[in-house]
Each structure stands twice: as C-alpha cells, then as structure tokens.
Design an enzyme around this catalytic site. Sequence first.
Site, PDB file in Angstrom:
ATOM      1  N   SER A  42     -31.861 -39.124 -18.617  1.00 15.11           N
ATOM      2  CA  SER A  42     -33.046 -38.372 -18.598  1.00 15.11           C
ATOM      3  C   SER A  42     -32.562 -37.060 -17.948  1.00 15.11           C
ATOM      4  O   SER A  42     -33.207 -35.851 -18.039  1.00 15.11           O
ATOM      5  CB  SER A  42     -34.169 -38.855 -17.853  1.00 15.11           C
ATOM      6  OG  SER A  42     -33.862 -39.024 -16.289  1.00 15.11           O
ATOM      7  N   LYS A 119     -35.197 -36.683 -10.886  1.00 16.73           N
ATOM      8  CA  LYS A 119     -35.755 -35.624 -11.753  1.00 16.73           C
ATOM      9  C   LYS A 119     -35.347 -34.216 -11.006  1.00 16.73           C
ATOM     10  O   LYS A 119     -35.081 -33.962  -9.851  1.00 16.73           O
ATOM     11  CB  LYS A 119     -37.326 -35.747 -12.020  1.00 16.73           C
ATOM     12  CG  LYS A 119     -37.551 -36.851 -12.652  1.00 16.73           C
ATOM     13  CD  LYS A 119     -36.904 -37.164 -14.138  1.00 16.73           C
ATOM     14  CE  LYS A 119     -37.493 -38.647 -14.437  1.00 16.73           C
ATOM     15  NZ  LYS A 119     -36.682 -38.897 -15.982  1.00 16.73           N
TER      16      LYS A 119
END
Length: 278
Positions: A42, A119
Amino acid sequence: MATDAKKGNSIIETIKTIVYALLIAGIFRTLFFQPFWIPSGSMKQTLLIGDFLFVNKMSYGYSFASCPSLRIPVVGLNIDAEDICGWVGGDNTRVLGGEPQRGDVVVFRHPVSGQDYIKRLIGLPGETVQMIGGVLHINGEPVELQDDGVFEETAAPQGPQRLRPRCENGPVGDGGNCTKSRQIETLPEGTSHPVLNIARQSSDDTPLYTVPEGHFFFMGDNRDNSTDSRVPQQAGGVGFVPFENLIGRADRIMFSSAGSSMLAFWTWRSDRYFKGIE
C-alpha cells in the site's frame, strides 16, 4: 546433593536472565523504537513489501498505543496493547505529545481492529480532504502533481503472504514486467513524494471529508491499492484516526528482503539498507 543444588541455581539464574532481557526489550520497544515489517504494497514505491524499519515512538509522545502487542499465532499468544495499557486510553491525549506533520509516514493502530497500519499523514484536524478524478484536494485546493514515468516490478508473489502486485498494464503473467503510472505529489507545505496509479476506481472520487478535532486522515502512496481513511470504518476502511492511536513515525529503512523469508539472503535488497523515508 550439591550438584543438584547447583543445577537448580543455574536454572533459576537462566530464568532470571530471560525475564530481565524480556523486560528490557519491552521497555525499549515501549519507549523508544518498535520494529515493523512492511507486509503489503500500500505504500509503494516509498516502502516495499519486506522492508524492515524501526518506528520512532518518541516523535509523538506516548499513549496506550505505545504499549507493544504480542501476537504469536502458532502458540496461540495474542496480547493486545489495549489489554496491557487500555486503562490509560479513551481520552485521546498523549504524554509528552509532539504534533505530527503533514507528509509524515506514520504507524498507527486501526481504530476498530487494533491492527498496526502504516500510511502517510494527509489531513490535519479541522481540514477538508477529497479525491476528485484521482487528484488529492486539501481545503478545496488541488495538490501539485507532476508526471514521473512509471514504477516497474516483477509480476510475482511477494513477501511471506505471497501477495501479487496489481498492474496498470495487466493482466501480466508470472515473471512479466508489471508497471504503474508514477507522479510526484507536492503537499501544501512543500514536501513531495511519489504516488502510484493503477486504474480509475471509486477511491479516485470520494465525498468531501472534514477531519474532526483530535483526529487525522491517512492515505497510502500506492493510491489504488490502499485501505485507508478514504473508506469509513463502518465500510471496512480506516476512517479518521484518533491522536492517541498513533504509535510513531517511520524515519529510516534498516533492512529489506524481497523473498518470503529473511533467511533467503539472495533476495536481500542492500540498496535499501539505512535508506531515509520521505
């Protein structure tokens, strides 16, 4: 008799040594640095599957999320940080808390599952965030994007979970060249990082989100292959992340392996050792 006593004392001393070592390691991991393996794609290309890094826990201070979780499925061990330190949580505050900066790459606890995620911090408290046509908008203004060629990787299972990459030029057979469009995204404060695009999908056009006070909005750099704040928690996403759920900032990759095991030395990526994370 004396021999048996010596053996007994030796066993006790060994147990003490192990307990002390575990306590020291636990204190170090709670207060200073926590090891973290990158399990998914990701955050490509900033972080690759198999990158190993230490999370700096001193950067944002301490909360219940600073306590380590101990999960060893093969022996049935599952002790969550909330089980140990949950008594200090719930008020969304931190001790010696430092303010996160937009663009930081952050490890945090998922607000529902408690799993660790990594993230990039995109939206700060009180701001609005929206994706329109694949372009990030912050407070109604589009961020600057510059085309930067393509990101290339081999179409093959990656890491211990044997995850296959998604390809913009797909489907691609095993061993083929998997590509994604790459752009350089510049955030309002001037920091830049690469983002990848695979296909036009629902996450490229989102509602307008207003980040609540005491919360943050996170996104993965591999925009079309990231479960992040663009999807609300009730729909299986991350949603807004409370301040107390932040674990720390990822500053530098220490080691990297492209194989299914770190013991496969021929898959080690020495060019990523000690690489700074931007």
